[in-house]
Design a protein around this motif. Structure first.
Motif, PDB file in Angstrom:
ATOM      1  N   VAL A  21      58.935  29.203  71.346  1.00  0.00           N
ATOM      2  CA  VAL A  21      58.241  29.771  72.503  1.00  0.00           C
ATOM      3  C   VAL A  21      58.534  28.849  73.674  1.00  0.00           C
ATOM      4  O   VAL A  21      58.218  27.657  73.626  1.00  0.00           O
ATOM      5  N   HIS A  22      59.134  29.368  74.720  1.00  0.00           N
ATOM      6  CA  HIS A  22      59.663  28.464  75.743  1.00  0.00           C
ATOM      7  C   HIS A  22      59.369  28.966  77.156  1.00  0.00           C
ATOM      8  O   HIS A  22      59.274  30.168  77.403  1.00  0.00           O
ATOM      9  N   GLY A  23      59.215  27.992  78.068  1.00  0.00           N
ATOM     10  CA  GLY A  23      59.107  28.311  79.475  1.00  0.00           C
ATOM     11  C   GLY A  23      57.785  27.939  80.097  1.00  0.00           C
ATOM     12  O   GLY A  23      56.960  27.224  79.520  1.00  0.00           O
ATOM     13  N   ARG A  24      57.569  28.461  81.292  1.00  0.00           N
ATOM     14  CA  ARG A  24      56.366  28.205  82.070  1.00  0.00           C
ATOM     15  C   ARG A  24      55.257  29.174  81.655  1.00  0.00           C
ATOM     16  O   ARG A  24      55.510  30.214  81.050  1.00  0.00           O
ATOM     17  N   ASN A  25      54.045  28.834  82.059  1.00  0.00           N
ATOM     18  CA  ASN A  25      52.911  29.732  81.854  1.00  0.00           C
ATOM     19  C   ASN A  25      52.931  30.781  82.960  1.00  0.00           C
ATOM     20  O   ASN A  25      52.097  30.791  83.859  1.00  0.00           O
ATOM     21  N   VAL A  26      53.895  31.693  82.869  1.00  0.00           N
ATOM     22  CA  VAL A  26      54.124  32.664  83.936  1.00  0.00           C
ATOM     23  C   VAL A  26      52.925  33.596  84.063  1.00  0.00           C
ATOM     24  O   VAL A  26      52.555  34.299  83.113  1.00  0.00           O
ATOM     25  N   GLN A  27      52.316  33.589  85.237  1.00  0.00           N
ATOM     26  CA  GLN A  27      51.182  34.469  85.544  1.00  0.00           C
ATOM     27  C   GLN A  27      50.095  34.405  84.468  1.00  0.00           C
ATOM     28  O   GLN A  27      49.372  35.369  84.232  1.00  0.00           O
ATOM     29  N   ILE A  48      57.680  26.178  67.664  1.00  0.00           N
ATOM     30  CA  ILE A  48      57.951  25.081  68.586  1.00  0.00           C
ATOM     31  C   ILE A  48      57.670  25.585  69.991  1.00  0.00           C
ATOM     32  O   ILE A  48      58.327  26.520  70.465  1.00  0.00           O
ATOM     33  N   VAL A  49      56.672  25.023  70.650  1.00  0.00           N
ATOM     34  CA  VAL A  49      56.255  25.497  71.969  1.00  0.00           C
ATOM     35  C   VAL A  49      56.836  24.551  73.007  1.00  0.00           C
ATOM     36  O   VAL A  49      56.278  23.484  73.296  1.00  0.00           O
ATOM     37  N   ALA A  50      57.977  24.942  73.562  1.00  0.00           N
ATOM     38  CA  ALA A  50      58.696  24.115  74.536  1.00  0.00           C
ATOM     39  C   ALA A  50      58.240  24.503  75.932  1.00  0.00           C
ATOM     40  O   ALA A  50      58.759  25.451  76.526  1.00  0.00           O
ATOM     41  N   THR A  51      57.250  23.798  76.450  1.00  0.00           N
ATOM     42  CA  THR A  51      56.616  24.163  77.717  1.00  0.00           C
ATOM     43  C   THR A  51      57.219  23.365  78.868  1.00  0.00           C
ATOM     44  O   THR A  51      57.678  22.237  78.705  1.00  0.00           O
ATOM     45  N   THR A  52      57.164  23.945  80.075  1.00  0.00           N
ATOM     46  CA  THR A  52      57.852  23.348  81.225  1.00  0.00           C
ATOM     47  C   THR A  52      56.963  23.197  82.453  1.00  0.00           C
ATOM     48  O   THR A  52      57.473  23.057  83.559  1.00  0.00           O
ATOM     49  N   ASP A  77      58.366  18.938  84.201  1.00  0.00           N
ATOM     50  CA  ASP A  77      58.008  20.048  85.079  1.00  0.00           C
ATOM     51  C   ASP A  77      59.262  20.576  85.772  1.00  0.00           C
ATOM     52  O   ASP A  77      60.038  19.817  86.349  1.00  0.00           O
ATOM     53  N   GLY A  78      59.458  21.889  85.705  1.00  0.00           N
ATOM     54  CA  GLY A  78      60.611  22.501  86.342  1.00  0.00           C
ATOM     55  C   GLY A  78      61.830  22.637  85.460  1.00  0.00           C
ATOM     56  O   GLY A  78      62.862  23.154  85.904  1.00  0.00           O
ATOM     57  N   THR A  79      61.750  22.211  84.211  1.00  0.00           N
ATOM     58  CA  THR A  79      62.873  22.396  83.295  1.00  0.00           C
ATOM     59  C   THR A  79      63.202  23.886  83.186  1.00  0.00           C
ATOM     60  O   THR A  79      62.309  24.722  83.064  1.00  0.00           O
ATOM     61  N   ALA A  83      67.427  24.940  79.164  1.00  0.00           N
ATOM     62  CA  ALA A  83      67.131  23.627  78.594  1.00  0.00           C
ATOM     63  C   ALA A  83      65.943  23.696  77.646  1.00  0.00           C
ATOM     64  O   ALA A  83      65.912  23.007  76.617  1.00  0.00           O
ATOM     65  N   ALA A  84      64.946  24.520  77.977  1.00  0.00           N
ATOM     66  CA  ALA A  84      63.777  24.659  77.096  1.00  0.00           C
ATOM     67  C   ALA A  84      64.182  25.292  75.767  1.00  0.00           C
ATOM     68  O   ALA A  84      63.744  24.856  74.697  1.00  0.00           O
ATOM     69  N   ARG A  85      65.019  26.332  75.834  1.00  0.00           N
ATOM     70  CA  ARG A  85      65.505  26.951  74.597  1.00  0.00           C
ATOM     71  C   ARG A  85      66.256  25.938  73.748  1.00  0.00           C
ATOM     72  O   ARG A  85      66.050  25.826  72.531  1.00  0.00           O
ATOM     73  N   ALA A  86      67.143  25.189  74.407  1.00  0.00           N
ATOM     74  CA  ALA A  86      67.976  24.234  73.679  1.00  0.00           C
ATOM     75  C   ALA A  86      67.135  23.128  73.054  1.00  0.00           C
ATOM     76  O   ALA A  86      67.367  22.724  71.910  1.00  0.00           O
ATOM     77  N   ALA A  87      66.136  22.634  73.806  1.00  0.00           N
ATOM     78  CA  ALA A  87      65.290  21.565  73.274  1.00  0.00           C
ATOM     79  C   ALA A  87      64.502  22.048  72.068  1.00  0.00           C
ATOM     80  O   ALA A  87      64.346  21.333  71.073  1.00  0.00           O
TER      81      ALA A  87
END
Length: 750
Positions: A21-27, A48-52, A77-79, A83-87
């Motif tokens: 699960v990757h990315g920002r807390n969009v909306q 794996i929660v890859a948060t940015t 912050d801002g990744t 990169a989040a998917r890869a990490a």
């Protein structure tokens, strides 16, 4: 075991799938995603929660404290998404990867389906292609158009040469599950920001692929107005995406058929963007030129253009003829606008006339002596509405009855039935002026609920599977149901009929509104409690069941997660093993061809196709025992106090995808069997009708047959149509005081 057979899994197994699960807390949508994961059905998955961003970090830590499967991976912050998917993938410890954007969700039970499917794959299957549902700010779980393509591809491992149509499946990376070694064999993917390009590239480089028409992603479509406007380079990137995939195919020496299938997909997509993308003129012109160069470069030799106007567009694009293309487009738009204007005028005139007539009819008084009935989306005279209509004719013959019946079902109506066809002037007149409207589903949303009309909802079964608002958490089952429109129809109900306390509680939660629950029983089941030996004998004779034979009614239910019907029993083998003294009454639309082993069994009466036989209550009376899986027929049949065998070969899959109200395997009306061998042994040994079966059936009857005593229709008619108070209605006979109608063997003996 075949390649397409899922491997059973145990509760103590280690993870077999790494979900990233990757990315920002969009909306703010990440919380919904994680909430589903920690409260949903357990599956052998590490998450794996890859948060940015900081808000996402905090959410991941909080939910990880609730579920040890969640592994927080906070990134700067801002990744970016790549990169989040890869990490996240770098931390994976299992053979398979599933990338889930933080804005999206995973439908309940999807991961168990994926892990079971993955466990059955041979080593050269690199990608699992699955379905997705789509949600917007105003609707949830809308189905995709890809299910039919996935169903045709099937669960058997294939190459792209075997199923080039897979290019037509939406390139959602989250709807594809990749073998971890496949991902790691291509390190260049780790830096690729275009998730749709990755979805295509994974297919292009796969050795073999397995498809399944089961949703594994709820893709949330964010409101366009809430997103940054696309730049010209964003649009041009669509050309580069397809060129990159074509280069992969060329490097691998892909067949002409595979390249041609992708070529058609990409050209259609480019033409769609040019025609409907609302691009500024300079951007549209440049996009066209880039697409034209790519189309000319990648067109397979001798590849034909499609017929008609699409073919003209193809050729103009391949020749980079922008001005002629715009001219053709302009002429086509003009012609389409003229046609649409005429069609719109016709539709408006027809709708205006219909609405005018309907509104005028609504302004006139109701006919107090008119009742309109419908059942199963206008299929005909059947189910609870038919039983109510029959009793109404006996108790209040002055009430005129009119049935709403689809045009193709009219020839099947009983002689003398008064009917109207949906959409006709007579239909709208009847619905506008009737005092009583009775249905076991819902009338059209266009039907107005006038204050002096009475709407009676009878339903058509006891709910095992989730219904109404309870389907919100099961988008695969809801299939795009508009819940707002559903509640608008529910708000028209005055009365809701129930067969037992479980149903009453369920309807009031799943369909919340101000209607009155009628705990009167299901009218259609009255005959199951009042049938005479003569009727039972007559039904068996009509079905061709010889005296002395034991008849089993086999009635499987529909499965929302299957595109078509999948046979679950080998009926020829079952009939052969049960011997000549057994008859199988099979209610399902799946009979084998004329040369199958069933042909001879049908000829000698050992297998009888009752798929089109009505009423189904006759089949229940004729059967010595019921074989079913999860059909609501079991709740009705249990009222006969005859044996039931539950064939639950895929209970876990059904429960997690469709959603259920209770565990049938522990609260069944009889023995639960998991394999055909167990089913056969239960019948041959006599266990199907032993004391243990009777004990479980007794508990089931007390719970689910509480109000069905043979007087349901009378109670409904007196309460709703004659206005009698509850205190004046025939009281419900307690289950333990009822005397079931004779069994077929008892009827034969009289």
């Amino acid at each position: 075991m075949t390649d397409d057979t899922p491997v059973p899994t145990g509760a103590d197994e280690g993870p077999r799938l790494s979900a990233v699960v990757h990315g920002r807390n969009v909306q703010g949508h990440l919380q919904e995603c994680l909430e589903d994961l920690v409260t949903g059905p357990a599956a052998p998955v590490e998450v794996i929660v890859a948060t940015t961003d900081p808000a996402a970090h905090r959410l991941a830590e909080r939910y990880a404290a609730q579920d040890p499967r969640l592994l927080p991976l906070p990134l700067p912050d801002g990744t970016g998404d790549a990169a989040a998917r890869a990490a996240g993938a770098a931390r994976a410890t299992t053979p398979w990867l599933h990338f889930v954007p933080a804005k999206d969700r995973v439908p309940g039970g999807a991961w168990r389906t994926v892990t079971d499917l993955a466990a059955a794959q041979p080593p050269d299957v690199d990608v699992l292609v699955l379905d997705a549902v789509h949600s917007t700010w105003w609707a949830t779980g809308r189905p995709s158009p890809d299910a039919s393509v996935l169903a045709r591809a099937g669960r058997v491992p294939r190459t792209l040469d075997d199923c080039p149509d897979l290019w037509r499946v939406a390139p959602l990376l989250g709807a594809r599950v990749l073998r971890t070694d496949h991902w790691r064999a291509h390190p260049e993917w780790a830096a690729e920001p275009d998730a749709e390009l990755l979805a295509y590239a994974a297919l292009a480089r796969a050795r073999r692929i397995t498809a399944l028409d089961h949703p594994v992603l709820d893709d949330r479509r964010l409101r366009t107005a809430s997103l940054p406007p696309p730049t010209p380079e964003d649009h041009y990137g669509l050309v580069g995406r397809y060129e990159a995939v074509q280069e992969v195919l060329a490097a691998r020496g892909a067949s002409t058929a595979v390249r041609a299938a992708l070529y058609d997909v990409m050209v259609r997509e480019w033409l769609r963007v040019i025609a409907r993308g609302a691009l500024p003129e300079p951007v549209a012109r440049e996009f066209f030129h880039r697409a034209a160069r790519a189309a000319a470069r990648w067109r397979p030799p001798g590849h034909p253009a499609p017929p008609g106007l699409d073919g003209v567009r193809y050729r103009l694009l391949e020749r980079d003829a922008y001005r002629p293309y715009r001219a053709v487009q302009g002429v086509n738009h003009q012609q389409r606008e003229v046609r649409e204007r005429w069609r719109t005028r016709g539709r408006r005139a027809a709708a205006k006339l219909r609405d005018h007539r309907y509104r005028r009819a609504l302004d006139r008084p109701v006919h107090d002596d008119l009742a309109v009935f419908s059942a199963y989306w206008d299929r005909g005279v059947t189910c609870n509405p038919a039983a109510i209509a029959d009793k109404l004719a006996a108790l209040a013959p002055e009430v005129r009855q009119v049935w709403v019946v689809a045009r193709d079902r009219v020839p099947l109506l009983p002689p003398g039935t008064r009917y109207v066809v949906p959409g006709t002037p007579d239909y709208w007149e009847a619905l506008a002026r009737a005092r009583f409207l009775v249905n076991n589903v819902n009338f059209s949303g266009a039907v107005v609920k006038r204050p002096d009309a009475v709407h009676l909802q009878t339903h058509h079964g006891t709910p095992l599977k989730r219904m109404g608002l309870d389907q919100l958490s099961y988008p695969a089952a809801a299939k795009g149901l508009n819940f707002r429109a559903l509640l608008a129809r529910v708000d028209k109900w005055d009365y809701s009929v129930s067969a037992n306390p479980h149903s009453t509680e369920t309807w009031e939660r799943a369909y919340p509104s101000r209607y009155v629950s009628l705990d009167h029983g299901y009218p259609r089941n009255d005959v199951l409690h009042r049938a005479t030996p003569a009727r039972i004998r007559a039904v068996r004779e009509r079905l061709g069941i010889p005296r002395g034979r034991t008849a089993f009614l086999y009635a499987p239910t529909h499965r929302d997660y299957e595109a078509g019907w999948t046979p679950r029993l080998d009926l020829a083998a079952l009939a052969a093993q049960l011997g000549e003294d057994a008859v199988l009454l099979v209610r399902g639309h799946y009979f084998y061809g004329g040369t199958s082993p069933l042909s001879g069994l049908r000829r000698d009466g050992r297998v009888v196709d009752v798929s089109a036989y009505d009423p189904v209550e006759d089949l229940q009376l004729a059967a010595d025992g019921l074989i079913t899986d999860y059909s609501s027929l079991m709740f009705d049949y249990a009222g006969l106090d005859r044996p039931v065998l539950v064939y639950a070969d895929d209970w876990e899959t059904y429960a997690r995808t469709r959603g259920v109200y209770f565990d049938l395997t522990t609260q069944a009306p009889g023995h639960v069997v998991r394999t055909q061998e167990e089913l056969t042994e239960a019948i041959r040994s006599g266990a199907w009708q032993d004391a243990a079966s009777a004990k479980t059936r007794a508990a089931f009857r007390r719970r689910f047959c509480a109000y069905d005593d043979g007087l349901a229709a009378e109670r409904v008619v007196r309460r709703v149509f004659l206005g009698e108070p509850e205190s004046a209605l025939p009281p419900v006979v307690p289950v333990d005081e009822r005397r079931p109608v004779p069994t077929p063997q008892e009827a034969d003996a009289t």
